[in-house]
Design an enzyme around this catalytic site. Structure first.
Site, PDB file in Angstrom:
ATOM      1  N   SER A   8      -0.221  35.762 -49.712  1.00 23.45           N
ATOM      2  CA  SER A   8      -1.444  35.294 -50.372  1.00 23.45           C
ATOM      3  C   SER A   8      -2.625  36.155 -49.954  1.00 23.45           C
ATOM      4  O   SER A   8      -3.008  36.183 -48.779  1.00 23.45           O
ATOM      5  CB  SER A   8      -1.716  33.836 -50.006  1.00 23.45           C
ATOM      6  N   HIS A  31       0.557  36.739 -54.179  1.00 20.67           N
ATOM      7  CA  HIS A  31       0.049  35.411 -54.541  1.00 20.67           C
ATOM      8  C   HIS A  31      -1.476  35.462 -54.656  1.00 20.67           C
ATOM      9  O   HIS A  31      -2.161  35.863 -53.708  1.00 20.67           O
ATOM     10  CB  HIS A  31       0.479  34.412 -53.466  1.00 20.67           C
ATOM     11  N   MET A  35      -9.625  29.787 -57.452  1.00 20.01           N
ATOM     12  CA  MET A  35     -10.290  28.507 -57.145  1.00 20.01           C
ATOM     13  C   MET A  35     -11.664  28.480 -57.811  1.00 20.01           C
ATOM     14  O   MET A  35     -12.376  29.484 -57.795  1.00 20.01           O
ATOM     15  CB  MET A  35     -10.477  28.358 -55.633  1.00 20.01           C
ATOM     16  N   MET A  66      -6.046  26.893 -58.999  1.00 20.19           N
ATOM     17  CA  MET A  66      -6.593  25.647 -58.448  1.00 20.19           C
ATOM     18  C   MET A  66      -7.940  25.441 -59.118  1.00 20.19           C
ATOM     19  O   MET A  66      -9.009  25.618 -58.515  1.00 20.19           O
ATOM     20  CB  MET A  66      -6.712  25.763 -56.923  1.00 20.19           C
ATOM     21  N   ASP A 173       3.649  26.368 -50.264  1.00 21.72           N
ATOM     22  CA  ASP A 173       2.383  27.081 -50.078  1.00 21.72           C
ATOM     23  C   ASP A 173       1.486  26.289 -49.138  1.00 21.72           C
ATOM     24  O   ASP A 173       1.108  25.152 -49.452  1.00 21.72           O
ATOM     25  CB  ASP A 173       1.715  27.260 -51.454  1.00 21.72           C
TER      26      ASP A 173
HETATM   27  C1  DX5 Z   1      -4.385  27.234 -50.216  1.00 21.78           C
HETATM   28  C2  DX5 Z   1      -3.759  28.337 -51.017  1.00 21.78           C
HETATM   29  C3  DX5 Z   1      -2.768  29.119 -50.244  1.00 21.78           C
HETATM   30  C4  DX5 Z   1      -3.306  29.794 -49.005  1.00 21.78           C
HETATM   31  C5  DX5 Z   1      -2.233  29.711 -47.986  1.00 21.78           C
HETATM   32  O1  DX5 Z   1      -5.004  26.327 -51.048  1.00 21.78           O
HETATM   33  O2  DX5 Z   1      -3.117  27.845 -52.170  1.00 21.78           O
HETATM   34  O3  DX5 Z   1      -2.080  30.043 -51.071  1.00 21.78           O
HETATM   35  O4  DX5 Z   1      -3.651  31.139 -49.192  1.00 21.78           O
HETATM   36  O5  DX5 Z   1      -2.707  30.255 -46.800  1.00 21.78           O
HETATM   37  P1  DX5 Z   1      -1.941  30.056 -45.435  1.00 21.78           P
HETATM   38  O6  DX5 Z   1      -0.579  30.666 -45.580  1.00 21.78           O
HETATM   39  O7  DX5 Z   1      -2.804  30.778 -44.450  1.00 21.78           O
HETATM   40  O8  DX5 Z   1      -1.861  28.583 -45.172  1.00 21.78           O
HETATM   41 ZN    ZN Z   2      -1.792  29.293 -53.250  1.00 18.43          ZN
END
Ligand code: DX5
Ligand code: ZN
Length: 218
Positions: A8, A31, A35, A66, A173
């Site tokens: 991500s 990824h 948002m 999101m 995730d």
């Molecule tokens: C959070 C995102 C994730 C985030 C995960 O809302 O959807 O994709 O980047 O990050 P880590 O792996 O650091 O929890």
């Molecule tokens: Zn994500």
């Protein structure tokens, strides 16, 4: 099940996204967390940045929307060339139509559930979906602690997928790292998003390999 790793870029330097993509040539996906500051209390990036990223990397983009109105915006990400576009169950008002539009634009259709959203009510949608995403943190931020409370749902989702032929990918995730990935894999996940665990590492590509090995042996 083939293990896939989707780093991500939320945890990367947003001024250097092309370099962040180039740092993980061994990843299966990149990824991209979109948002809108409404569905989640954070604001990241949108379609113009995705369009630029598509030109900057050969990795397929795994776009995780999101946002409050995925029915309006998701098809454009697929049309732009994203390999996978995931919408949230809690946000979509017309998920069947939107998932079909994503597919007909040539992308894989993903359907995401927050930690407290049960999977069972969506069983009838399974034929519309290429990947189920189970959030293992409340969405909005990277670097949060993995929520063990989601593990039983991962098992139930895997069982549901197997009942329907086993073709659908099961992504997790949030808080996925060396300490937690084996639990996810053992419960039945096969696609692993990792932000901090990859971009917080000194060598992101090595972190991808290490995560892959841990998931594969679980
Ligand atoms: C959070 C995102 C994730 C985030 C995960 O809302 O959807 O994709 O980047 O990050 P880590 O792996 O650091 O929890
Ligand atoms: Zn994500």
């Amino acid at each position: 099940m083939a293990v896939q790793i989707s780093p991500s870029i939320l945890s990367a330097d947003f001024a250097r996204l092309a370099e962040a993509a180039a740092a993980v040539p061994n990843a299966d996906w990149l990824h991209v967390d979109v948002m809108d500051n409404h569905f989640v209390p954070n604001l990241t990036l949108g379609l113009p940045v995705v369009e630029s990223l598509l030109k900057a990397t050969s990795l397929p983009l795994d776009c995780h929307l999101m946002i409050e109105d995925p029915d309006r915006w998701a098809p454009a990400y697929a049309e732009a060339g994203a390999g996978s576009v995931t919408i949230h169950a809690e946000a979509a008002k017309t998920p069947v139509r939107t998932l079909r539009q994503i597919r007909s634009a040539g992308a894989r259709a993903g359907f995401a559930l927050n930690p407290a959203t049960p999977v069972e009510p969506y069983e009838d949608l399974i034929g519309e979906v290429d990947m189920l995403l189970l959030m293992t943190v409340e969405p909005g931020f990277g670097g949060q602690k993995f929520l063990d409370v989601v593990l039983p749902k991962i098992r139930r989702a895997r069982a549901l997928i197997e009942r329907h032929g086993g073709q659908i990918w099961l992504q997790v995730d949030g808080g996925v790292a060396a300490e937690t990935i084996e639990r996810c894999a053992e419960a039945g996940a096969d696609v692993f998003v990792a932000g901090n665990a990859v971009y917080g590492a000194a060598d992101p590509a090595r972190a991808v390999d290490a995560l892959r090995e841990l998931a594969a042996k679980a």
